[in-house]
Structures are given as C-alpha cells and as structure tokens.
Write a protein that holds these residues in place. Sequence first.
Motif: not given
Length: 715
Positions: A118-123, A182-205
């Motif tokens: 399950e996804f954790e909720t993150v502020e 985005r969730g409710d605008g204050t907190e949302g679901d932690d989708v870190t591992r899923n978004v990491r797989t998206i090629a246009s999201v850099p692993e390093r700046l």
Amino acid sequence: MTEQTDISSFEDDGSGEADADSDPDPESEPGENPYLSDPDTEFEPVAALDAEAAREQAALLREAVRYHDHRYYVRADPEIGDRAYDALFSRLRELEDAFDLDTDGSPTGRVGGEPVEEFETVEHVAPMRSIDSSGEEAEVREFADRVERAVGEQAFVCEPKFDGVSVEVVYEDGKYERAVTRGDGTEGDDVTRNVRTIASVPERLRGDHPDFLAVRGEVFMPRDAFNAYNRERVERGEEPFANPRNATAGTIRQQDPAVVAERPMDCFFFEALAGADFDTQWERHATLPEWGLQVNDEVERVADIDGAIAYRNAMLDRRDDLDYEIDGVVVKVDDRDACEELGATARAPRWAFAYKFPARTEETTVRDIAVQVGRTGRLTPVALLDPVEVGGVTVSRASLHNPDQIRDLDVNVGDRVSVQRAGDVIPYVDAVVEKDSEGHFAFPDRCPVCDSAVEHDGPLAFCTGGLACDAQLQRAVEHYASRDALDIEGLGEKSVGQLMEAGLLTGLPDLYTLDRDAVAELEGWGETSADKLVAAVEASREPDLADFLVAIGVPEVGPTVARDLARAFGTFEAVRAASREELESVDGIGEVVANEIREFFDSERNEAVIAGLLDHVSPRETEVETGDALAGLTFVFTGSLPGMTRGDAQELVERHGANATSSVSGNTDYLVAGENPGASKTADAEENDVPVLDGAGFRELLADRGVETDGENGG
C-alpha cells in the motif's frame, strides 16, 4: 528509446573514468568516453573482464546513458539511434548482474522494483493548490482586471493545461529523493518507486542546481503511446483505458513498479515549489531544463491578456496535433514579486487562471483501428478515438462491428467520424464526416494475436487458432472460472496471464494439473496463494451441469439457457448428443440458438478440449422432474446464500415451476438476499414493494410450499 532510463549528469575529467555525481555542461565535448558519439556496441565477452575493468566500463556506460537520455528527452536532439542506445543499456545491466555492482542511482534502476502492499501518505513540502478556471472569455478578462487593480498591468506566461496526474518531486543534493501525488493538496501518496521508472524524471540534477529542490510536474501518457498500448490491450481481448488520463492515474498507483516501467509514461515540469527563487515565470521555464528537468516547448510569454486569449485559441486549434492531452491553457502572471503580492486563497493562487477548452462534440478523429479477439474467436474491429463526450460520457473507443461495416462506412485511420451510443450504452461509429484517408481499413486475413488464418461466416470474421490463440485461451480460462460459470477464486485476468506466460497453462485441462510449487514461485504468489488456487480448482471437479455448460463457452448459452438445457436433458452427454430438433423442443431455445449449440459440439477443436476436461471433471446429473409447487412465482437472487450457490437456488425454484430472473421489477414476487447483496437490487425491491427474504426466510418459504432441499443444495 525503448528502455526506461534516467536523465542525469555527465562529465568526463579526461581520465576515462566518470564521476556520477558531477554536473556537466550538456553542450561540452564528450571527452574520452567511447560510448557517446558513434559508440562501438561490439563488446568483448563479460567473462573476459576482471572486476576492476567491469567497474570502469559500467561507470562509462552509466554516464553515456545519462548523456543520451538528456539529449533525447530534454534537448529533443538524440545523438545515437535506439538500437545503439539499447545495446549500451543492455551491456550495463549485464555488467551489473555479472559482477554484482552497486546499482544505486544507476539508469538500470528504471526497470522497477519490488511491489508495495500500500502507499504511504506523505505531506507536501509546499501546498499543491488547484487553479481557478472557466471556459468563458469574460471570466478570463475579469481575472486580468483583478490582477491589474491589485498590482498594475502585467505580462503573462501561458502554458498548456495538461490532462494528466500532478506530482511533487523532491531532490536533495541533486539526487532524486521522492515523488508524491497531489492528493488533497496538502498530502498525497508516496509513489517514489513508480515515478522513478519514468525516463523523463532525472535520477540526478544537472548544472548549478540548488541543494534542495521540490518541483511540480505532470505525469502523462503520450497520445501515440496510449493508442498503441490500447491497441495491444484490445487485441488481447482486454478492456482498453477510457483515455490517457485514466491510463496515467491507473498506472501511477500500480503497486508493482515493474508494471509502471513497462508502460509508456512521460512527465513535464512546470513549477518550483521550494528551494529555488526566480524573478519571473519565464526565468523558471528557462532554468529547469538546465537542471535536466523536461519542460513543455509550447510555453509562451505574452504582453497582455489579449495575447493570452489568442494563445488559448491557437492551442485549441492545435490540440489534436499534439502528442498529449490538454483541456485548456494556464495563464500565469510572469512577475514573481507581483505573484507574491497577489497571494493565494485556501485552494488557489490569485496569480494564475485556467482558460478551459469547450467539451468535445460527438465528432472526433480515428487515431487507430484495432482488431479484438473474443473468447469464441470472433474478430471485432474497434476504432480508437480522440476522447469525445457522447451523452455525458467520455468515449475513446467505438465498435466498427465487422468487416462489412468498415466497407460500408469507408472508414480508416485519420478520418473524422461521428460517434453514437447504442441504447445509451455501447458507442459505435455512425458515419464518416470528413474523409482524411485513402480508402477503408484493410481487415486482416491473419489473427493479430496468433497469426492463424481468419475465416469469414457471412459478415463475421473468426480466428481459426482456437485455444492455441493466447487471446482466446486467456478469455476462455477467465470465463471458465467466472462467477456465472465454475466460480474458481483466484483466476482473474492478471493471474491467468501469469500462468500462461510461465508456461503452466496452455489449455483449459491444464488447470487440473497445475504444479503447486511452480505456481508458488511466481511473482506475487507464495505457498498460501498457490494452495488456495489449487484447492479452488480441485473443488470444481464435480460442477453443477448448468454451470459447466456455461463454463465451456457454448455460444448463446448463459445461466438461464444452461439451466433449461440441464433440466431438459439431465446429463452432459445427453446435451452434447442432442439433435437440433431436440434442442429446439426446449422452451426458450429457437432455431438460431439450437444451430449455435450443435455447431459448437460438432467442432473437432472443441471436442478435443472437452475430452481433455472430462478426464478431470464430472458434471453432476440434474433432476429433470419438475413440479408446480412454486408455479406462478418469480424470484431474483443476490448475494451469497449459505450452503447453496445462486445457480443451485435458481435451478431449484425453476424445477418446481417458478421463474428466476436477473433484475427486480414490479413482476418480481421475492428478492432472495444472501450475504453481501447487491445494493441496486435491494433498492429496486424497496421501490417496487418486493418482499426481501434472507437465506432462512427462503428455506422457510420452500418448506411451506412442500419443496425439499437436499444436503447438496444446502437445505
């Protein structure tokens, strides 16, 4: 680029060894890294390398992959072709596996990871507010007037309003740290591992980035990729996604990152939430790509609100030419000091406004035509459309019925068509309103899934591959295990696909010889799940005759017709041997249905499958005697009855003269509601003053009418 990788930093210090944490100039010369310009992809065998040489080569490959990702995604100027890129990526993964190299931050981390329960909720670092919006020009001008009254005349930056899923992405010391919906605008679901797989999201700046940065982006599925992905789903007999946004939302919340990695996702960044200050919105737009963050190239700076309105109208004209869905444009005050002065309400900033597009009409463009393979092998052409609102429902696919219909409509990919909904439910292409293609779609003469020959029966087309066709087999197994058939728990779309992919299921009879240990080793299973599946299959070895007739997929034979056949003939062998005339003598079965049933059992292909099943399954004989103790009554069943399947209950009342129907109406005498009843049927019963019986009440009624229930049927 066919692999999912990252866009990160590249720098070469002249030594041939890469510094993965450095921040290169993307315009700089490649230096001595041999995998940048015209790379040689003929690698020596991995076995010929020692550990040190493998580490050095892997470091160069990581740098090269990041460099080429940046050229491809951010600069849109690739330096090498996909085949060469794939070779570099595969070699890197091969080295990491062979020498057990540390893959933290490696591009190969893009291929996914372990599933999450399950996804954790993150502020959020900073609020992710909504934007006030309207489709009326007057309200956009009123927004501009409010801005001018508060902070004077302003220039604006205009951006497409993407129809995707908003995420906050956080970088610490230049490294990707987390991603949150985005969730409710204050907190949302932690989708870190899923978004990491998206090629246009850099692993390093890259470049001179802040030590800490939180940015807002929009994850989306490109339209071309969405159409191709939907085409694959349709051809496999799976339900396609309604539109790219639904596909994106469903993907980003997948519990298995490996599934996300396989889907064609992308991301545009458009706001710095924390960690970076800019004088203008335009400066922000220009700076994010310097840090390796992909921005949209349709963004424009305009002098006044007239320019913003002209921009919106131009984007409306061009929306169908874009490779992503937009539903309007966002107009932002350019000057950041003015934005600070304007501030925000609890839900939206006062310095931005969304000028929405009007809802699409019932006319739209055919982007692709896929051919769906059904459970019986019937091939149905499906038009994949630019999403269009039809009767209040967004539609992105519509039936073309059959090859004759395609010829009659003269429809092909690229044509503009009108779409209707049959009975307000099933969308179909009604007519071509603007012919933008040559001729009509050429219906295939080979099955798109198994490449078997296609046969035509009047206006209909069928795959001749039978259960050798994966699409037919998958649908056949799902149907066999469905609630209306043998109700085998644990055999849904995903699990059946896994069993087929692992080679454990090549035909329906294989269900009864499943290797429990092999099932337990499948991803996401385990011993407990495997035991439950095997036990559920075992419990189906002596099914009710009517359920078995439904399960094997006899055309036109649903639960009601199956019960009629079972009561009329009593045994499976008698049904299978019945002549057309004998079948037509059963109430409710006409000439067409009798012919379908007879042709099904006469098919050598079906006979082979049935023979294999009967080696493991013994359908129970059905009593053919009928009584009239319940004559004139009509029952509807919902929920689970203790000790009695719904099919058993329906068969029981029908055997004693009653009718069993699927929906409640004013003609219904009793709704029998077991555990977890359907809310709609219960509501319909209340509306029509239909008495509702629980399991005990149902048995009491039967007893009062002199109807006995045996142990098998849960009495």
